[in-house]
Design an enzyme around this catalytic site. Sequence first.
Site: not given
Ligand SMILES: [Mg+2]
Length: 182
Positions: A15, A17
Amino acid sequence: MQLPLIDNSWTLFLDRDGVINEEIRKGYVLHWDMFKFTSGAEEALGIFARRFGHIVVTTNQRCIGKGLLTTAGLQDIHTRMLAAIAPHGGRIDRIYHCPDVDSNSPCRKPQPGMGLQAQQDFPEIDFARSIMVGNTLSDMQFGKNLGMYTVFIPSTLPDLPFPHPLQDARYESLLHFARAIQ
Ligand SMILES: [Mg+2]
């Protein structure tokens, strides 16, 4: 669950962010000036590059569907991110993003669309030899939907209980996880 032994037949799904860069609470990274690597993330990406056969990023970017950021704007951020990790020996083989606002969009995590797309692009990706690293339960569900080992980074949800059925392991940061598999 004990960490698997990683070799170059393994794929790392990341992932973005809250994992690679600091998450912006109630907002989005809309240009490079807003992108701040989490502590040690560049070093971690250098370690991953030496361990994993494939490294891909899967990122929900609803800000595009909302008209706050263009695809070209996102690509500019990613070009700069890749340039910043290269001196650390880091690489990301491909970045997948879901621009959709609709939570039920097939590309939006936890739906498996971005993972299936990655496997189409790199047929040697084996989900049973893949690790998903994320900072939300949606990331963990995405990994589990595809049969991956999951690693949770508690950057934005530090109070989430552990052990947890969707989390196979938990590390304080991307760098802590990288050091564990080094
Ligand atoms: Mg995230």
